[in-house]
Design an enzyme around this catalytic site. Structure first.
Site, PDB file in Angstrom:
ATOM      1  N   HIS A  16     -32.445  86.655 -91.358  1.00  0.00           N
ATOM      2  CA  HIS A  16     -33.137  87.440 -90.329  1.00  0.00           C
ATOM      3  C   HIS A  16     -34.247  88.323 -90.911  1.00  0.00           C
ATOM      4  O   HIS A  16     -34.624  89.326 -90.296  1.00  0.00           O
ATOM      5  CB  HIS A  16     -32.152  88.285 -89.505  1.00  0.00           C
ATOM      6  N   ASP A  18     -37.256  87.020 -91.686  1.00  0.00           N
ATOM      7  CA  ASP A  18     -38.607  86.469 -91.428  1.00  0.00           C
ATOM      8  C   ASP A  18     -39.377  87.258 -90.365  1.00  0.00           C
ATOM      9  O   ASP A  18     -40.533  87.608 -90.564  1.00  0.00           O
ATOM     10  CB  ASP A  18     -38.591  84.951 -91.154  1.00  0.00           C
ATOM     11  N   ALA A 103     -26.143  72.801 -86.000  1.00  0.00           N
ATOM     12  CA  ALA A 103     -25.398  73.224 -87.188  1.00  0.00           C
ATOM     13  C   ALA A 103     -26.129  74.328 -87.941  1.00  0.00           C
ATOM     14  O   ALA A 103     -25.675  74.790 -88.980  1.00  0.00           O
ATOM     15  CB  ALA A 103     -25.157  72.033 -88.105  1.00  0.00           C
ATOM     16  N   SER A 106     -31.784  73.686 -88.491  1.00  0.00           N
ATOM     17  CA  SER A 106     -33.113  73.666 -87.913  1.00  0.00           C
ATOM     18  C   SER A 106     -33.572  72.303 -87.438  1.00  0.00           C
ATOM     19  O   SER A 106     -34.691  71.866 -87.730  1.00  0.00           O
ATOM     20  CB  SER A 106     -34.093  74.219 -88.943  1.00  0.00           C
ATOM     21  N   ASP A 152     -38.163  78.501 -90.435  1.00  0.00           N
ATOM     22  CA  ASP A 152     -37.786  77.106 -90.241  1.00  0.00           C
ATOM     23  C   ASP A 152     -38.994  76.176 -90.384  1.00  0.00           C
ATOM     24  O   ASP A 152     -38.932  75.151 -91.071  1.00  0.00           O
ATOM     25  CB  ASP A 152     -37.150  76.900 -88.858  1.00  0.00           C
TER      26      ASP A 152
HETATM   27  C1  GLA Z   1     -33.062  81.086 -87.143  1.00  0.00           C
HETATM   28  C2  GLA Z   1     -34.527  81.336 -86.816  1.00  0.00           C
HETATM   29  C3  GLA Z   1     -35.316  81.721 -88.070  1.00  0.00           C
HETATM   30  C4  GLA Z   1     -34.634  82.854 -88.840  1.00  0.00           C
HETATM   31  C5  GLA Z   1     -33.138  82.559 -89.019  1.00  0.00           C
HETATM   32  C6  GLA Z   1     -32.377  83.715 -89.605  1.00  0.00           C
HETATM   33  O1  GLA Z   1     -32.944  79.953 -87.942  1.00  0.00           O
HETATM   34  O2  GLA Z   1     -35.093  80.193 -86.228  1.00  0.00           O
HETATM   35  O3  GLA Z   1     -36.633  82.066 -87.735  1.00  0.00           O
HETATM   36  O4  GLA Z   1     -34.825  84.086 -88.205  1.00  0.00           O
HETATM   37  O5  GLA Z   1     -32.515  82.208 -87.795  1.00  0.00           O
HETATM   38  O6  GLA Z   1     -32.836  84.033 -90.877  1.00  0.00           O
END
Ligand code: GLA
Length: 367
Positions: A16, A18, A103, A106, A152
């Site tokens: 979290h 980003d 899962a 992404s 992602d």
């Molecule tokens: C998800 C979001 C990302 C990132 C992560 C946590 O994958 O799509 O942008 O915030 O959670 O790091």
């Protein structure tokens, strides 16, 4: 026929961070999504997917709106291309994927990026790789309603075989760092998903912004753990902020540990990260906690933590390469014994990103 592949990703550290302008360490997987298609005569945009029965078609020239289904990911990308003034001819396309959906690997970014590259090929467009990542992120924000950051899409685009990706979300610097020798990544899907995931995700995001504002910073990237500890933030916001400052620090330490090939230190950082998710950010689940606890006791596991948004999904573990198969088996068996659930384990080779040309990399200095 045109085709494009984009990989899924695994977040190794920097949970979290980003959307808080922070630091992330991730890797692209060899698993991913392929988009294939061609131009057609009928004035339509047609989408199908091997994994979903429902197909979609939209007349060209009409305003595109989300329909609350899988197609929103490519549809959002199409809408962003059109908004930027690109003329997109009628086409049909089909998606196929080797990624498990939901899962936390992404699969959504893999759909977006593979489709964006497919469109570039279909129309002969050259879009700078970083801009492509931003466009896909915007599509997800507006069409899927998840206010995600760039992790992602950047990981899917900039991955490199046997390398971790260090991404500075403030300067947009991307660096690829060779993976430590002798270790592999093991992903373990708890198979438990939580329905309110995007609501919880967006709520955490607002808490972080609120904490930054109360501290007098533009983003939590500016804050240190010490400042947060000594601040007058309300208890809940303090814990949320501590997760972010801690994760930024852990990413920095991991980069140093990687330079020294110090797997024990890296592993420790992964365990610490999970602990912070559990206590501070509260984005773990009982099943993810259990998987990490089981991994902690297995010989050859350096570290383990939840990966991605949280609230269900998978853990990532850094494990000794030549014990990986056995570790996978022990993890699944013990989880079955304790929870009566079948976890799904993948020993994941780290693969190349969708865009392989080094020339595309922005600001390589990065840190
Ligand atoms: C998800 C979001 C990302 C990132 C992560 C946590 O994958 O799509 O942008 O915030 O959670 O790091």
């Amino acid at each position: 026929m045109y085709s494009a592949f984009a990989p899924g990703r695994v977040e190794i550290l920097g949970n979290h961070t980003d959307y808080n302008q922070g630091l992330v360490l991730s890797a692209a997987l060899e698993l991913g999504t392929t988009c294939r298609g061609r131009k057609i005569e009928e004035q339509q945009y047609r989408f199908r997917s091997e994994g979903f029965t429902k197909t979609y078609q939209f007349p060209t020239g009409q305003t595109l709106q989300p329909v609350a289904d899988w197609v929103d990911y490519p549809l959002g990308v199409l809408a962003m291309f059109i908004r930027r003034g690109f003329e997109i001819p009628p086409f049909e396309c089909e998606f196929s994927s080797t990624l498990p959906v939901g899962a936390g690997l992404s699969s959504s970014a893999a759909i977006e990026v593979s489709f964006a590259l497919f469109l570039c090929r279909l129309c002969g467009l050259e879009i700078q790789a970083f801009e492509l990542a931003q466009l896909c992120k915007q599509a997800e924000n507006e069409f899927a309603g998840v206010q995600c950051g760039l992790l992602d899409q950047v990981s899917s685009i900039f991955g490199k075989k046997d390398h971790f990706i260090f991404f500075d979300c403030k300067t947009h610097g991307v660096r690829r760092i060779a993976m430590p020798a002798g270790a592999v990544l093991l992903i373990c899907d708890s198979t438990v998903r939580h329905e309110l995931t995007s609501g919880e995700y967006n709520e955490r995001r607002y808490s972080c912004f609120e904490a930054a504002e109360k501290l007098g910073f533009k983003s939590l990237r500016e804050a240190t753990t010490e400042q947060v500890v000594n601040s007058k933030l309300p208890e809940l916001l303090k814990r949320r902020a501590l997760h972010i400052t801690g994760e930024n620090e852990r990413v920095r330490l991991a980069v140093e540990a990687m330079k020294k090939g110090d797997l024990a230190e890296m592993g420790w950082l992964l365990f610490e990260s999970h602990e912070s998710s559990r206590r501070n950010f509260e984005n773990s689940t009982e099943e993810l906690d259990e998987l990490v606890e089981i991994a902690r006791k297995i010989k050859g596991v350096y570290g383990s933590r939840l990966t991605g948004g949280g609230f269900g999904g998978a853990t990532v573990s850094l494990v000794e390469a030549n014990r990986a198969e056995q570790i996978a088996q022990e993890l699944v068996e013990e989880f079955r014994r304790r929870r009566k659930l079948e976890a799904k384990v993948l020993i994941c080779p780290v693969g190349d990103g969708a865009v392989e040309t080094e020339d595309y990399l922005p600001n390589l200095s990065g840190s």
